[in-house]
Design an enzyme around this catalytic site. Structure first.
Site, short mmCIF file in Angstrom:
data_model
loop_
_atom_site.label_atom_id
_atom_site.label_comp_id
_atom_site.label_asym_id
_atom_site.label_seq_id
_atom_site.Cartn_x
_atom_site.Cartn_y
_atom_site.Cartn_z
CB SER A 195 14.74 -41.43 46.07
OG SER A 195 14.61 -39.99 46.42
CE1 TYR A 208 18.21 -39.87 41.94
CE2 TYR A 208 16.42 -38.99 42.82
CZ TYR A 208 17.54 -39.87 42.53
OH TYR A 208 17.56 -40.07 44.00
P1 NAD Z 1 27.24 -37.98 45.86
O1 NAD Z 1 27.38 -37.64 44.71
O2 NAD Z 1 27.82 -38.46 47.28
O3 NAD Z 1 27.28 -39.91 45.74
C1 NAD Z 1 26.68 -40.50 44.59
C2 NAD Z 1 27.97 -41.85 44.60
O4 NAD Z 1 27.68 -42.07 42.68
C3 NAD Z 1 29.20 -40.29 43.88
O5 NAD Z 1 30.65 -40.25 44.58
C4 NAD Z 1 29.32 -41.49 43.03
O6 NAD Z 1 30.78 -42.19 43.74
C5 NAD Z 1 28.86 -43.10 42.52
N1 NAD Z 1 28.64 -42.94 41.25
C6 NAD Z 1 27.83 -42.21 40.71
N2 NAD Z 1 27.78 -42.25 39.03
C7 NAD Z 1 28.88 -43.71 38.92
C8 NAD Z 1 29.25 -44.67 38.17
N3 NAD Z 1 29.45 -44.36 37.07
N4 NAD Z 1 30.55 -45.88 38.48
C9 NAD Z 1 30.45 -45.45 39.86
N5 NAD Z 1 30.34 -44.49 40.50
C10 NAD Z 1 29.43 -43.93 40.40
O7 NAD Z 1 25.25 -38.24 46.87
P2 NAD Z 1 24.27 -38.75 47.47
O8 NAD Z 1 23.82 -37.79 47.72
O9 NAD Z 1 25.40 -39.30 48.88
O10 NAD Z 1 23.92 -40.30 46.60
C11 NAD Z 1 23.69 -41.77 47.05
C12 NAD Z 1 22.65 -41.90 46.98
O11 NAD Z 1 21.60 -41.71 47.69
C13 NAD Z 1 22.11 -41.72 45.92
O12 NAD Z 1 21.87 -43.42 44.78
C14 NAD Z 1 21.44 -41.34 45.36
O13 NAD Z 1 20.32 -41.00 44.41
C15 NAD Z 1 20.63 -41.50 46.94
N6 NAD Z 1 19.54 -40.30 47.08
C16 NAD Z 1 20.27 -39.23 47.10
C17 NAD Z 1 19.10 -38.17 48.30
C18 NAD Z 1 19.48 -36.73 48.57
O14 NAD Z 1 19.57 -35.49 48.41
N7 NAD Z 1 21.26 -36.69 48.71
C19 NAD Z 1 18.29 -38.55 48.33
C20 NAD Z 1 17.52 -39.35 47.60
C21 NAD Z 1 18.14 -40.10 47.67
#
Ligand code: NAD
Ligand code: MG
Length: 303
Positions: A195, A208
């Site tokens: 991130s 985080y």
């Molecule tokens: P999202 O909610 O669609 O995806 C996160 C997923 O993590 C969930 O769908 C879930 O299946 C999984 N998860 C969480 N806890 C879990 C557990 N205990 N066991 C199994 N699965 C688990 O949201 P997203 O934003 O697409 O997140 C995906 C990645 O991208 C994450 O690592 C997040 O930190 C990273 N990220 C997101 C952003 C943003 O702005 N959305 C920015 C930077 C990084």
């Protein structure tokens, strides 16, 4: 443009500012772990727009958090590029997972669904074993599941929250990668979802942000260790991307309407805009790219 009206694909020459709408999400408070089915507005995961060009032909990929958001977009793109995929998600996310599985299978590709909680070390090992069995091997791993809980004061970060965040983002990464490495032939790839928070931490995302810095550093060291074996490790560092994680606990509710508007591009990113970065780092065309963090953040500073 909504997914139903979008007729272009990711290779269409257009203005990135207006390629996707400048969204103003309403306040919403869905239960953990959140879902794309209920997210308002809906996201673009490339359902109708991502066009494959044969870059992952015959590959076998495991994607954690592959049910929704960025991971969902990556699963769709990988399938359209010719890969079979296994997706992991929490049991409560079956609805989103079946949407993604349907899109993968519509490409004639296999989608192995493996629900389960990755904060359990034994499950991470089982996850890899089931992916290998279901796909007939493994040559691509995307460590993408994540937990993000915005908390204004360090005094309000409970031990439980700290533990869950570190377990989900760091321990599960370690457990899953350690179990996967013995299965990966030369040419394989590992891509982490880090991130922008890894180097520009928000004051309300202390726990985080720290885990994302750990993921970045882990990927760079692991890249050196695995390079001689022909296994490449890289990371993607997204900026503000509109996904379920943001509305569940990821942002203070009052900040949702302005989510992403502070980026130089002036809008939040859509999950489909992340998919090409994961495809590039997984495809053999990036054969000399190792230990890199590819920033996809709408213009924010990056190292
Ligand atoms: P999202 O909610 O669609 O995806 C996160 C997923 O993590 C969930 O769908 C879930 O299946 C999984 N998860 C969480 N806890 C879990 C557990 N205990 N066991 C199994 N699965 C688990 O949201 P997203 O934003 O697409 O997140 C995906 C990645 O991208 C994450 O690592 C997040 O930190 C990273 N990220 C997101 C952003 C943003 O702005 N959305 C920015 C930077 C990084
Ligand atoms: Mg989800």
């Amino acid at each position: 443009m909504s997914e139903s009206t979008r007729t272009t694909d990711q290779l269409t020459f257009d203005n990135p500012v207006s390629r996707h709408p400048d969204i103003t999400p309403p306040k919403q408070d869905p239960p953990m772990p959140g879902s794309d089915a209920e997210l308002e507005p809906q996201t673009d995961r490339g359902q109708t727009s991502y066009r494959g060009t044969g870059r992952l032909e015959g590959r076998k990929a495991l994607i954690t958090g592959g049910d929704s958001g960025i991971g969902g977009a990556v699963a769709i793109a990988f399938a359209r590029e010719g890969a079979d995929v296994a997706i992991n998600y929490l049991p409560a996310e079956e609805e989103d997972a079946s949407t993604i599985a349907g899109l993968v299978e519509a490409e004639g590709r296999t989608c192995v669904r493996i629900p389960g909680d990755i904060t359990d070390a034994a499950f991470c090992k089982e996850l890899v074993d089931r992916a290998v069995e279901g796909l007939g091997g493994l040559d691509a791993l995307v460590i993408n599941a994540g937990k993000q809980v915005a908390t204004a004061s360090i005094e309000d970060i409970t031990d439980e929250q700290f533990d869950q965040t570190v377990k989900t983002n760091v321990y599960a990464m370690f457990w899953t990668v350690r179990a996967a490495v013995p299965h990966l032939p030369a040419g394989s790839t590992i891509v982490m979802s880090s991130s922008v928070q890894a180097y520009a931490p928000s004051d309300d995302l202390l726990d985080y942000a720290m885990t994302k810095a750990a993921m970045n550093t882990f990927s760079k060291g692991l890249a050196k260790q695995l390079a001689p074996k022909g296994i490449r490790v890289n990371a993607v560092a997204p900026g503000p991307i509109w996904t379920p994680l943001q509305v569940v606990e990821g942002q203070p509710k009052e900040d949702l309407p302005t989510f992403g508007k502070g980026q130089p591009i002036g809008r939040a990113g859509q999950p489909v805009e992340l998919a090409p970065a994961y495809v590039f780092l997984t495809s053999p065309e990036s054969s000399y790219v190792m230990g890199e963090t590819l920033n996809v953040n709408g213009g924010a500073d990056s190292p």
